[in-house]
Motif scaffolding. Structure first.
Motif, short mmCIF file in Angstrom:
data_model
loop_
_atom_site.label_atom_id
_atom_site.label_comp_id
_atom_site.label_asym_id
_atom_site.label_seq_id
_atom_site.Cartn_x
_atom_site.Cartn_y
_atom_site.Cartn_z
N PRO A 175 10.89 1.88 27.84
CA PRO A 175 9.75 2.02 28.76
C PRO A 175 8.42 1.73 28.07
CG PRO A 175 11.25 3.89 28.93
CD PRO A 175 11.68 3.12 27.71
N ALA A 176 7.50 1.19 28.85
CA ALA A 176 6.19 0.84 28.31
C ALA A 176 5.17 0.83 29.44
CB ALA A 176 6.24 -0.53 27.63
N THR A 177 3.91 0.87 29.05
CA THR A 177 2.80 0.68 29.99
C THR A 177 2.18 -0.67 29.67
OG1 THR A 177 2.38 3.06 30.10
CG2 THR A 177 0.62 1.58 30.84
N SER A 220 -0.30 -4.06 30.84
CA SER A 220 -1.40 -4.58 31.66
C SER A 220 -1.71 -6.00 31.20
CB SER A 220 -2.64 -3.69 31.53
OG SER A 220 -3.09 -3.66 30.19
N ASN A 249 -0.84 -6.86 37.95
CA ASN A 249 -0.21 -5.57 38.23
C ASN A 249 1.26 -5.66 37.87
OD1 ASN A 249 -2.52 -4.22 39.67
ND2 ASN A 249 -2.25 -5.97 41.04
N ARG A 279 8.28 -2.36 37.22
CA ARG A 279 9.50 -2.29 36.43
C ARG A 279 10.71 -2.65 37.28
NH1 ARG A 279 11.63 -2.18 31.20
NH2 ARG A 279 13.39 -0.76 31.04
N TYR A 322 9.72 -5.86 32.90
CA TYR A 322 8.51 -5.67 33.68
C TYR A 322 8.09 -7.02 34.24
CZ TYR A 322 8.17 -1.02 31.64
OH TYR A 322 8.43 0.27 31.27
N GLY A 344 0.11 -3.83 25.83
CA GLY A 344 1.11 -2.83 26.17
C GLY A 344 1.21 -1.72 25.16
N GLN A 345 1.68 -0.58 25.63
CA GLN A 345 1.91 0.59 24.80
C GLN A 345 3.33 1.07 25.10
OE1 GLN A 345 -0.45 2.18 22.63
NE2 GLN A 345 1.36 3.29 21.91
N ASP A 398 6.46 3.67 25.10
CA ASP A 398 6.60 5.12 25.16
C ASP A 398 7.14 5.68 23.85
OD1 ASP A 398 5.82 4.72 27.72
OD2 ASP A 398 7.57 5.64 28.68
N SER A 405 2.46 -0.66 19.91
CA SER A 405 1.71 -1.35 20.95
C SER A 405 1.65 -2.83 20.62
CB SER A 405 0.30 -0.77 21.06
OG SER A 405 -0.42 -0.98 19.85
N GLN A 411 3.25 0.78 45.28
CA GLN A 411 4.22 0.67 44.20
C GLN A 411 5.60 0.25 44.69
OE1 GLN A 411 3.61 1.14 40.74
NE2 GLN A 411 1.53 0.94 41.55
#
Length: 456
Positions: free
Chosen positions: A213-215, A217, A226, A229, A236, A257-258, A260, A264, A311
């Motif tokens: 998992p990651a965040t 942008s 935008n 997942r 993504y 990205g970061q 979890d 990064s 979403q």
């Protein structure tokens, strides 16, 4: 002209000291000789060619006169995150030979999707793995983290043990595990962009495959991406429509990205955007509907309708057309296509057609939902007349204009094939028809994208 015979087919093991080139679609001997800076006669002699007509896509040709390069030369698109230095390392090629093969004088000419001629390693120790150095990494730390001998890693990549290479990628061979990571991060196996190059007025897709998992942008040109997942395939993705009037050329793509689990990445690179080659179209309409104030006000209202990004993804598979009939039996006809540059009442070509116009050619005026979604707007506007917008989730909207009847309400959930209205001639029209548009993250795109392709 050459007498009928054959082109010598060269296998990798027969190539000797010379590299082998695989002929691409539409290429001839003159073009190939010019590409490598050799004469046509030398190319003919090296391959025992007596009939140039036998040359076809996929034919393998020995390229004489190039030293220090072996293997099969293939046309390879640049991937996001690849740099001039990482390409030289991965393909074990000198800067001088790279320039001979590609006629590139500056690293700035290397952008995502540009095609390079590069040697594909054929020996048993050809690189099949990579390691990405973090911003604070040294070669020693990166090697140990990946269970590699730092001296071996530095030697085969021709880098000094004392030099730090933040955010660079190094390559190695492993008999146990095979698989390159992305040049962006060791937590990313690959980054895919399609189509390449990007095209005016079409839908672009960015897929990022991660090991957890990651965040994420990013931005593409002036568009904010935008990301969502896909749990089934573990990646993504971002969908972005490209404005039909966007200036062709290079666009900047930035991804951040970061993870979890820690770590990064941040990378930026140029990507080519090409013209959609849209035609011109002249129309005669009611003069009040082409006033700038009217158009600006309606554009602002539509942007407000399309602004929410839900979403939930509500569509699955391709979209259907919103009317009866099928393209293969001529029961469906279009009076205007997406992207055409429009002149109204003999004026300048100042805008474009943002959708498909369906003529009435069957005994049905029904308008259908092309995919599941939620009705986001119903009402009457100056240009579009009686209008419906459906939210399909994740920034994807469809619009229906010039209706005679609206048969749904805001907030209704609609299913694919459900009747939502009737074809009419309200608003700025030259006759009865349905205007259908598809919007991707704020920009109208060619609806055929969504009828012909499955998007995540």
């Amino acid at each position: 002209m050459f007498l009928l015979s054959s082109v010598k087919t060269v296998n990798a093991q027969d190539e000797g000291p010379n590299p082998v080139y695989i002929v691409q679609s539409g290429e001839n001997l003159t073009q190939i000789a010019e590409k490598f800076g050799i004469s046509v006669m030398d190319l003919i002699a090296a391959n025992d060619i007596v009939d140039s007509n036998v040359i076809s896509e996929g034919t393998q040709l020995i390229i004489p006169g190039i030293t220090g390069i072996s293997g099969v030369l293939t046309t390879t698109p640049v991937e996001f995150g690849e740099t001039f230095s990482s390409i030289l390392r991965r393909y074990k090629i000198s800067q001088e030979n790279f320039q001979i093969l590609n006629s590139i004088t500056s690293p700035a000419e290397i952008y995502v999707g540009s095609n390079l001629i590069l040697p594909e390693g054929q020996d048993e120790n050809a690189f099949n793995n990579s390691v990405v150095l973090g911003a604070d990494d040294s070669l020693l730390v990166a090697a140990l983290r990946n269970n590699l001998n730092p001296w071996y890693l530095g030697s085969i990549n021709q880098v000094s043990q004392s030099i730090t290479l933040p955010n660079e990628v190094l390559f190695f061979y492993s008999s146990e595990i095979a698989g390159f990571t992305s040049s962006v991060s060791e937590h990313i196996s690959k980054i895919e962009l399609s189509p390449l190059p990007i095209v005016q007025g079409h839908t672009s897709v960015i897929r990022i495959y991660t090991d957890g998992p990651a965040t994420i942008s990013g931005t593409l040109g002036g568009y904010t991406l935008n990301f969502f997942r896909d749990e089934a395939d573990q990646y993504y993705y971002a969908l972005q429509g490209i404005h039909a009037l966007a200036q062709p050329g290079l666009m900047d793509l930035r991804l951040d990205g970061q993870f979890d689990a820690g770590g990064s990445f941040s990378a930026e690179q140029m990507i080519l955007m090409e013209s959609g080659n849209y035609p011109n179209e002249e129309l005669t309409v009611e003069s009040t509907t082409i006033e700038k104030e009217v158009n600006d006000r309606e554009a602002a209202d539509i942007a407000q309708i399309l602004n929410p990004i839900s979403q939930q993804k509500m569509w699955n598979g391709v979209f259907r057309f919103p009317v009866d009939g099928a393209l293969d039996n001529d029961t469906m006809a279009f009076s205007s296509y997406y992207g055409s540059r429009r002149s109204y009442n003999g004026g300048q070509y100042f805008g474009f057609h943002g959708g498909l116009d369906f003529m009435v050619v069957v005994n049905s005026l029904n308008v259908y939902a092309p995919a599941p979604g939620v009705v986001a707007f119903t009402g009457t506007t100056d240009i579009r007349g009686n209008t419906i917008f459906i939210d399909h989730g994740q920034g994807i909207y469809t619009g229906y204009a010039h209706l005679s009847e609206i048969q749904v309400n805001v907030g209704d959930h609609v299913e694919v094939g459900q009747i939502i209205g009737q074809i009419g001639k309200t608003g700025r029209v030259t006759g009865p028809h349905l205007h259908w548009d598809i919007w991707v993250n704020g920009n109208a795109v060619d609806p055929f994208d969504w009828v012909d392709n499955i998007y995540p």
